[in-house]
Write an enzyme that holds these catalytic residues in place. Structure first.
Site, short mmCIF file in Angstrom:
data_model
loop_
_atom_site.label_atom_id
_atom_site.label_comp_id
_atom_site.label_asym_id
_atom_site.label_seq_id
_atom_site.Cartn_x
_atom_site.Cartn_y
_atom_site.Cartn_z
N CYS A 1 0.86 -1.19 0.00
CA CYS A 1 0.00 0.00 0.00
C CYS A 1 0.89 1.23 0.00
CB CYS A 1 -0.89 0.01 1.23
SG CYS A 1 -2.13 -1.27 1.23
N GLU B 1 4.26 1.11 1.88
CA GLU B 1 5.38 0.75 2.72
C GLU B 1 6.74 1.07 2.11
OE1 GLU B 1 2.27 -0.59 2.24
OE2 GLU B 1 2.54 -2.69 2.74
#
Lengths: 786, 299
Positions: A430, A432
């Site tokens: 997402c 990271e």
């Protein structure tokens, strides 16, 4: 897009995801042959080899990039060594309304007769759950945290440029060199290293075989092909598969095919979280593109077609089926391969190139779920880059998302990465942050901050079950100050994080011992040099994460307690408790008080925002820097995927006015509808969190297409992004609102208080428009999105 | 300490001048345009607004009203304007914000505090602050001091005005602001009186005098069907602009977004049946102005 791509895309979209038991069957056969006879890394390698030698080779009509994970597009394997599905699981997967997989009778039969008898009780899932304490299990079922390794392997890493600079044969030479250097006289780990390195060699060789099988199959097909054009294409594909990934790619096309073989290797070896990802695709491919164009062997149109064929390959591989809580936390077919576009080059200069723009065009034309995409924005990148991306965002595809590369680099530097490694890094999954090709940055589970507050309010008890799962920090009815409440919360927080990390440490060891991933280890530096597996600290950097969820909801809840109970005394703790236990049933008025007359996060209001900072600090301090089992440390990030829905479902009514079971706030976004001062105020509030101390935060903003209309709309969006990034914001994503959402906003205006729509010549809050106008805008939105 | 009365501060305002802006809406207006989409801005005094759909019918407002100015009616609670002293206790007692006090007495410092919160966005986008209304010139002293305070902070300012104010006030303001958004609603004086309640002579005279002050001016024309969208009015407006050497003009199509507001205020809305001008119509008007050499932008 041309006819070929349109057809491939259509097939990918229309094919129903199904379960294929081919992999499970082959893995079981391999384990039956080798288990107990060789070391574990070699067992894993021989299993992988058996898969690569025997799995069905699938070549789809018209495609230019070849290779499928399953026997056909959307035919999705299972990984019984990680999670052995029950027959009931198979039924659920088949019948559930969303994220379903077609399971045929034969698959059920194989599962029942072959897979379950061998794997029941000995999959990683069984091993892992059997190794957890009662305390851990109580917290897990209470919804305090989730466990990422329960059905999937750690994974969570991204390719760097080494696979374009070296072929597998070169990498095998590196492995042999490491083997030769083993010191059996002085190194007590020499044997383990030898087994791991041998396993890597077997895996590398297995992928060579896999590519060769593709070359052979394609050559056969070429011989039988009547259409001269396709015949020539097939011959070319055969040549490419003969060449890569054995040798380093020489052309744009070879580079794409080489990556795809590595990708298939990683996602076939294990069910890695976030599949795998080429990372900075535009930068990796650019040298090939430039050379091919200069030599006249590739045109931009051909490059685009190849990339579009490549895109379809990702979409053909849905995330392997999840069940239970893992499905709740990540309920999607998307497997989070998140391609990075733009950013900086390793030398720190502007990394945007022609291909960056081409990739943006491709996203807009393809409009498929996978791969996910993002733009990496540095202050050194031109505005044109953001505006071109904004044109795509405006289409309402939810793609690409937007990252602050300068902040990402600072985050990596803070964690001790070298400047070059940091610049070659980016974001995946997402949001990271990771040093691509060199880091195991493993997400271990979501952490429910709001549930911890609920348990604090009940003095250690989970009100849903009546079980005492926390520690007794006092009955809050007797607290006389907000500080007392915060102290109690922090004690509970430490208690639950201790439990989570204790569990993590065991799970990490279980993976290191029982489930190494020698193929992935070949690609991630410095596993070969260290002779260590990716799951055992082989990577150059090893970071574990715990992801905080519900920061908006907990902030607003604490703010309500502080403001109404401890300071203004509008409510007593008793009154508040009674109302919450009653789920506001007889007291909508108090709910309105809590909703409307409480300082809320997301409005650039220091009263609320300082509470957010306090919760963030507590979470950060408790986790950041704790040691993991691979020689690295723990960090935090703030993202939910779909876990805010699940976490909300286990919590009763909360002091922010949220009803029992309702969703929590997502990412670091304010509670849905709590932000009432527009996007600049949201950005200011969100930026009060110290993003640089995280490994990723997620902020969502909603707009209607009209707000982004015209050139002016794009320019203003660019300014909004640049401003957030000046404030060190990590990531922002724009949801361009659909007519469907507008209809929901019409039905439940209180949940969409923050929704701004462009009316005509000006923008307004949707809730403040009359029904007629709302209808008109809905109609217009539908029109605009066509 | 100078203070004034405002009815809203809107951040991320992107259609009232260049860049990302904060718009401060000052309350009070000498005009009463038929199409006004902020009827609550006209009265310079505070007032109580009522939102029936938010009302839970709990009656807390009735209990809170010391002046007994409220009565329960089928559709909510009605205020007797003769009895109401605008103490706002009913609004304070209302948890759902169904009763709202419109208009806030506010100091320069308080306004500036809010304005300064978005400096980073102004700097990035070449934006700033827009003072709108109502008619901001109605609170000339307050506006002057706000503009001065913005100058001190190096914040770009825009004044959105009807031009209906004593020349001295406008002149004073013109030295302090970076940009005017100046409305020309109608050229025909009779019609102007009919549809806005005042003559346009002062407005047009002020515009001419303002030219000497060298402040940048963008003319704004609200396009109201059947009132000022005829070719004659558009041509006359365009020619006037050309004769004055003004080039920039923004066109704002009428929208019926205010219908609900009039309903809530129990006031007559003259334009109940009027529709938003079509894209083609707006395009035609743009072309007429462009043919006169003007730079027309639709908003």
């Amino acid at each position: 897009m041309n006819e070929r791509v349109a057809k491939l895309r259509q097939e990918s979209l229309e094919t129903v995801p199904s379960i294929s038991l081919e992999r499970a069957r082959l893995v079981t056969e391999a384990y039956k042959m080798y288990e107990g006879k060789v070391s574990v890394p070699v067992l894993r390698a021989l299993t992988f080899k058996y898969l690569m030698e025997n799995k069905t080779i699938c070549i789809n009509e018209g495609e230019l990039i070849v290779g499928e994970r399953g026997p056909a597009p959307q035919a999705t394997p299972t990984y019984p060594e990680l999670c052995c599905h029950s027959l009931e699981d198979m039924e659920v997967m088949h019948n559930r309304e969303t994220i379903s997989f077609f399971v045929n009778e034969e698959a059920k039969k194989i599962q029942e007769e072959v897979i379950i008898p061998y794997w029941k009780g000995k999959s990683m899932r069984d091993l892992l759950l059997n190794s957890m304490t009662v305390q851990w299990k109580d917290c897990y079922s209470a919804g305090i945290f989730t466990e990422f390794m329960e059905q999937r392997s750690p994974g969570h890493t991204v390719a760097d440029d080494k696979i374009y600079k070296k072929g597998l044969i070169d990498l095998m030479q590196d492995i042999v060199k490491s083997l030769k250097e083993l010191d059996f006289y002085n190194d007590t780990n020499a044997y383990e290293k030898q087994e791991e390195l041998n396993a890597m060699l077997i895996c590398a060789d297995a992928v060579l075989t896999f590519a060769r099988r593709h070359a052979e199959k394609v050559a056969e097909m070429a011989e039988l092909e009547i259409d001269p054009i396709r015949k020539k294409e097939l011959e070319e594909i055969a040549v490419v598969c003969e060449r890569v990934p054995a040798h380093k790619p020489r052309t744009f096309r070879e580079a794409l095919q080489a990556y795809w073989f590595f990708h298939l290797g990683v996602i076939t070896e294990l069910n890695t979280w976030d599949s795998f990802c080429p990372g900075k695709l535009d930068q990796h491919l650019y040298p090939f593109y430039k050379d091919d164009i200069a030599q006249g062997i590739l045109s931009p149109e051909e490059a685009k077609e190849l990339l579009q064929c490549f895109w379809v390959k990702f979409n053909n591989q849905p995330a392997p089926p999840k069940v239970g809580i893992t499905l709740e936390e990540s309920g999607t077919y998307t497997d989070f391969c998140n391609i990075n576009i733009g950013g900086l080059k390793p030398d720190g200069t502007d990394g945007v190139n022609e291909l960056s723009y081409m990739l943006l065009e491709i996203i807009n034309e393809m409009r498929i779920l996978q791969p996910s995409t993002n733009i990496q924005v540095s202050r050194k990148n031109p505005d044109k880059f953001i505006q071109k991306a904004a044109q795509v965002i405006r289409e309402g595809l939810g793609q690409p998302s937007v990252f602050n590369t300068d902040a990402v680099i600072e985050e990596l530097l803070r964690q001790g990465k070298s400047i070059e490694d940091a610049r070659c890094g980016g974001t995946s999954g997402c949001v990271e942050t990771g040093a691509f090709g060199k880091e195991a940055y493993i997400l271990t589970g979501y952490f429910n901050l709001v549930k911890v507050l609920e348990i604090t309010l009940y003095n250690g008890m989970d009100p849903r079950t009546g079980k005492l799962i926390g520690i007794q920090t006092g009955n809050p009815r007797y607290f006389t100050s907000f500080e007392q409440l915060m102290d109690a919360f922090k004690k509970q927080l430490k208690h639950f994080i201790d439990i989570k990390i204790q569990g993590n440490n065991i799970i990490e060891k279980l993976y290191a011992i029982h489930m190494p991933s020698p193929f992935l280890s070949i690609i991630i530096s410095d596993c070969i040099e260290k002779g260590k597996d990716y799951h055992d600290g082989g990577a150059r950097y090893n970071t574990n994460y715990i992801q905080g969820v519900g920061i908006g909801s907990i902030t607003d809840s604490l703010s309500a307690l502080k403001h109404h109970v401890f300071e203004e005394k509008t409510l007593t703790m008793d009154e508040l408790f009674n109302t919450l236990e009653d789920n506001f049933q007889d007291n909508e008025k108090i709910r309105q008080l809590l909703l409307n007359l409480t300082p809320k996060y997301g409005n650039d209001n220091d009263y609320a925002d300082s509470i957010m900072q306090a919760v963030f600090d507590a979470f950060y301090t408790e986790i950041n820097g704790r040691k993991n089992m691979k020689g690295g440390v723990y960090r935090i990030n703030m993202l939910p995927t779909t876990c805010h829905v699940y976490f909300g479902s286990v919590i009763g009514a909360t002091p922010d006015g949220r009803k029992s079971g309702d969703v929590l706030s997502e990412g670091i976004s304010p509670v849905q509808g709590a932000d009432r001062k527009g996007p600049t105020a949201v950005i200011k509030s969100a930026a009060k969190m110290d993003h640089l101390r995280t490994g990723g935060t997620l902020l969502n903003q909603k707009f209607t297409p009209q707000v982004l209309e015209g050139n002016e709309g794009l320019i203003k969006l660019t300014h909004l992004i640049r401003s957030y990034f000046k404030l060190d914001g990590h990531h922002i994503q724009f949801n361009v609102i659909s007519a469907e959402t507008l209809r929901k906003a019409q039905a439940e205006p209180e949940k969409y208080r923050d929704l701004i729509v462009r009316v005509a010549g000006y923008s307004d809050y949707f809730r403040n428009l009359n029904k007629k106008l709302q209808d008109e805008i809905i109609a217009r939105t539908e029109y605009d999105s066509m | 300490m100078t203070s004034g009365i405002i009815f809203n501060i809107q951040r991320y305002s992107i259609h009232d001048g260049p860049g990302i802006r904060t718009t401060v809406f000052l309350k009070g207006c000498p005009l009463k345009c038929w199409w006004c989409h902020n009827p609550e801005s006209q009265n310079i005094h505070q007032e109580i607004a009522f939102w029936p759909d938010r009302c839970l019918d709990c009656g807390d407002c009735l209990k809170a009203c010391a002046d007994k100015a409220l009565t329960r009616k089928n559709e909510g609670f009605l205020t007797d304007k003769n009895k109401c002293l605008l103490c706002a206790s009913c609004a304070k007692a209302c948890f759902t914000e169904a009763r709202e006090l419109v208009g806030k007495q506010i100091t320069i410092e308080e306004v500036m505090e809010e304005i300064k919160q978005d400096i980073i966005f102004y700097d990035q986008s070449g934006g700033g602050v827009t003072f709108s209304g109502g008619e901001p010139l109605m609170q000339g002293q307050f506006l002057q001091e706000l503009l001065l305070a913005c100058q001190k902070e190096y914040i770009h300012t825009t004044v959105d005005t009807s031009g209906y104010a004593p020349w001295e006030v406008l002149k004073g303001i013109s030295k302090l602001t970076n940009l005017f958004l100046y409305d020309i609603k109608l050229i025909d004086e009779e019609k102007h009186i009919k549809f806005t309640g005042v003559s346009n002579r002062l407005i047009l005279d002020n515009l001419k005098r303002l030219l000497a002050e060298k402040t940048r001016i963008i003319v704004r024309i609200p396009i109201i069907p059947n009132i000022n969208d005829d070719v004659d009015n558009i041509l006359k407006t365009g020619r006037l602009m050309r004769s004055l050497g003004l080039k920039e003009v923004n066109l704002l199509p009428y929208h019926d977004s205010a219908t609900g507001k009039y309903e809530r205020r129990a006031e007559t809305y003259h334009l109940m049946q009027v529709k938003t001008p079509t894209k083609e119509k707006m395009q035609d008007i743009s072309s007429i102005l462009a043919d006169l050499g003007l730079n027309a932008v639709q908003q």
